[in-house]
Scaffold this motif. Structure first.
Motif, PDB file in Angstrom:
ATOM      1  N   LEU A 196     -19.063 -12.167   8.062  1.00 42.47           N
ATOM      2  CA  LEU A 196     -19.474 -10.871   7.530  1.00 42.47           C
ATOM      3  C   LEU A 196     -18.448  -9.788   7.861  1.00 42.47           C
ATOM      4  CD1 LEU A 196     -23.290 -10.812   8.245  1.00 42.47           C
ATOM      5  CD2 LEU A 196     -22.181 -10.905   6.036  1.00 42.47           C
ATOM      6  N   ILE A 197     -17.868  -9.883   9.070  1.00 42.42           N
ATOM      7  CA  ILE A 197     -16.853  -8.896   9.458  1.00 42.42           C
ATOM      8  C   ILE A 197     -15.639  -9.012   8.542  1.00 42.42           C
ATOM      9  CG2 ILE A 197     -15.265  -8.230  11.297  1.00 42.42           C
ATOM     10  CD1 ILE A 197     -17.438  -9.109  13.292  1.00 42.42           C
ATOM     11  N   ARG A 198     -15.171 -10.250   8.270  1.00 48.92           N
ATOM     12  CA  ARG A 198     -14.025 -10.442   7.376  1.00 48.92           C
ATOM     13  C   ARG A 198     -14.335  -9.955   5.973  1.00 48.92           C
ATOM     14  NH1 ARG A 198     -13.255 -16.326   8.194  1.00 48.92           N
ATOM     15  NH2 ARG A 198     -14.005 -16.238  10.283  1.00 48.92           N
ATOM     16  N   GLN A 199     -15.527 -10.243   5.511  1.00 46.94           N
ATOM     17  CA  GLN A 199     -15.927  -9.815   4.160  1.00 46.94           C
ATOM     18  C   GLN A 199     -15.924  -8.281   4.085  1.00 46.94           C
ATOM     19  OE1 GLN A 199     -16.562 -11.732   1.488  1.00 46.94           O
ATOM     20  NE2 GLN A 199     -16.880  -9.899   0.279  1.00 46.94           N
ATOM     21  N   ARG A 200     -16.405  -7.627   5.113  1.00 47.60           N
ATOM     22  CA  ARG A 200     -16.444  -6.165   5.117  1.00 47.60           C
ATOM     23  C   ARG A 200     -15.045  -5.584   5.135  1.00 47.60           C
ATOM     24  NH1 ARG A 200     -20.784  -3.385   8.692  1.00 47.60           N
ATOM     25  NH2 ARG A 200     -22.008  -4.161   6.987  1.00 47.60           N
ATOM     26  N   ARG A 201     -14.147  -6.170   5.900  1.00 44.55           N
ATOM     27  CA  ARG A 201     -12.750  -5.692   5.933  1.00 44.55           C
ATOM     28  C   ARG A 201     -12.090  -5.840   4.559  1.00 44.55           C
ATOM     29  NH1 ARG A 201     -10.790  -8.289  11.616  1.00 44.55           N
ATOM     30  NH2 ARG A 201     -11.931  -6.872  12.975  1.00 44.55           N
ATOM     31  N   ARG A 202     -12.321  -6.948   3.897  1.00 41.66           N
ATOM     32  CA  ARG A 202     -11.755  -7.150   2.561  1.00 41.66           C
ATOM     33  C   ARG A 202     -12.277  -6.083   1.600  1.00 41.66           C
ATOM     34  NH1 ARG A 202     -13.175 -13.272   2.354  1.00 41.66           N
ATOM     35  NH2 ARG A 202     -11.701 -14.020   3.892  1.00 41.66           N
ATOM     36  N   ASP A 203     -13.593  -5.802   1.724  1.00 42.20           N
ATOM     37  CA  ASP A 203     -14.175  -4.786   0.836  1.00 42.20           C
ATOM     38  C   ASP A 203     -13.540  -3.422   1.100  1.00 42.20           C
ATOM     39  OD1 ASP A 203     -17.558  -6.142   0.947  1.00 42.20           O
ATOM     40  OD2 ASP A 203     -15.822  -6.678  -0.301  1.00 42.20           O
ATOM     41  N   GLU A 204     -13.305  -3.102   2.378  1.00 47.08           N
ATOM     42  CA  GLU A 204     -12.683  -1.818   2.705  1.00 47.08           C
ATOM     43  C   GLU A 204     -11.239  -1.761   2.191  1.00 47.08           C
ATOM     44  OE1 GLU A 204     -15.211  -0.950   6.806  1.00 47.08           O
ATOM     45  OE2 GLU A 204     -13.077  -1.428   6.925  1.00 47.08           O
ATOM     46  N   GLU A 205     -10.499  -2.866   2.308  1.00 49.67           N
ATOM     47  CA  GLU A 205      -9.121  -2.883   1.805  1.00 49.67           C
ATOM     48  C   GLU A 205      -9.094  -2.736   0.295  1.00 49.67           C
ATOM     49  OE1 GLU A 205      -7.358  -5.792   5.303  1.00 49.67           O
ATOM     50  OE2 GLU A 205      -7.432  -6.493   3.215  1.00 49.67           O
ATOM     51  N   ASN A 206     -10.037  -3.386  -0.402  1.00 49.37           N
ATOM     52  CA  ASN A 206     -10.094  -3.269  -1.866  1.00 49.37           C
ATOM     53  C   ASN A 206     -10.443  -1.842  -2.288  1.00 49.37           C
ATOM     54  OD1 ASN A 206      -9.461  -5.937  -2.261  1.00 49.37           O
ATOM     55  ND2 ASN A 206     -11.593  -6.608  -2.316  1.00 49.37           N
ATOM     56  N   ASP A 207     -11.321  -1.188  -1.527  1.00 49.26           N
ATOM     57  CA  ASP A 207     -11.671   0.211  -1.852  1.00 49.26           C
ATOM     58  C   ASP A 207     -10.487   1.116  -1.600  1.00 49.26           C
ATOM     59  OD1 ASP A 207     -15.076  -0.039  -0.580  1.00 49.26           O
ATOM     60  OD2 ASP A 207     -14.236  -0.521  -2.552  1.00 49.26           O
TER      61      ASP A 207
END
Length: 200
Positions: free
Chosen positions: A187-198
């Motif tokens: 979940l932490i990795r998924q959240r970081r990816r979402d933040e980088e995409n934003d």
């Protein structure tokens, strides 16, 4: 009862009057009337002094009786007033103890709710990786708890000094908070990816 004190004097006056009348019947001329009148005047004067003395004694006895009666009544009033005062003080003290207990219960409930809210916010912040803010929140909650404990101890000591009794009743209730589960690495990795995409 006091009229019987005058009875011997009245009998003496009557006996003296009878004696003067008998002596006056036996008198032959005007010259015998002067000693008889003087004797009657002396007897009257002595009897009046005697009656005055008896009246003074009666008055003193009545005054002493009235003083004793007033003293007894005053003592009864003082005892009744002291009893009423003691009952009023006890009732006021009981009411004050009830009010203090009620105020402490309300304060403890409010404090428990506040601490629960702070701990919940801290757990949520910790769960979303805002460790610094979460630690500050926990530190603030700990400071609030420590301040409340110190204040509660001061109030308890002041209450003991004021009333001479034990500490007022406290609400001993511990609020248990379940620890939030840490987020998984996925979940932490998924959240970081979402933040980088934003960010792009």
């Amino acid at each position: 009862m006091s009229m019987f004190r005058f009875l011997p004097g009245i009998l003496v006056v009557e006996a003296a009057t009878v004696g003067v009348v008998v002596a006056a019947r036996g008198a032959s001329g005007e010259t015998d009337w002067v000693p008889l009148g003087l004797l009657a005047f002396i007897i009257t004067l002595l009897i009046s002094v005697w009656f005055g003395s008896i009246a003074d004694h009666v008055k003193k006895d009545a005054l002493a009786e009235a003083r004793n009666s007033f003293a007894r009544e005053r003592e009864n009033l003082l005892v009744a007033a002291e009893t009423d005062k003691r009952a009023t003080l006890e009732e006021t003290h009981q009411r004050l103890v009830r009010e203090v207990s009620r105020a402490n219960r309300r304060a403890n409930i409010k404090l428990g709710l506040g601490l629960f809210a702070l701990l919940s916010v801290g757990a949520i912040l910790l769960a979303i990786e805002l460790v610094t803010v979460a630690l500050l929140t926990f530190a603030a909650a700990g400071g609030a708890v420590a301040g409340y404990l110190v204040r509660s101890r001061q109030d308890s000591l002041a209450y003991q000094q004021k009333t001479g009794q034990g500490a007022p009743p406290q609400l001993d209730r511990v609020i248990e908070v379940k620890q939030a589960k840490p987020m998984s690495r996925r979940l932490i990795r998924q959240r970081r990816r979402d933040e980088e995409n934003d960010g792009r």
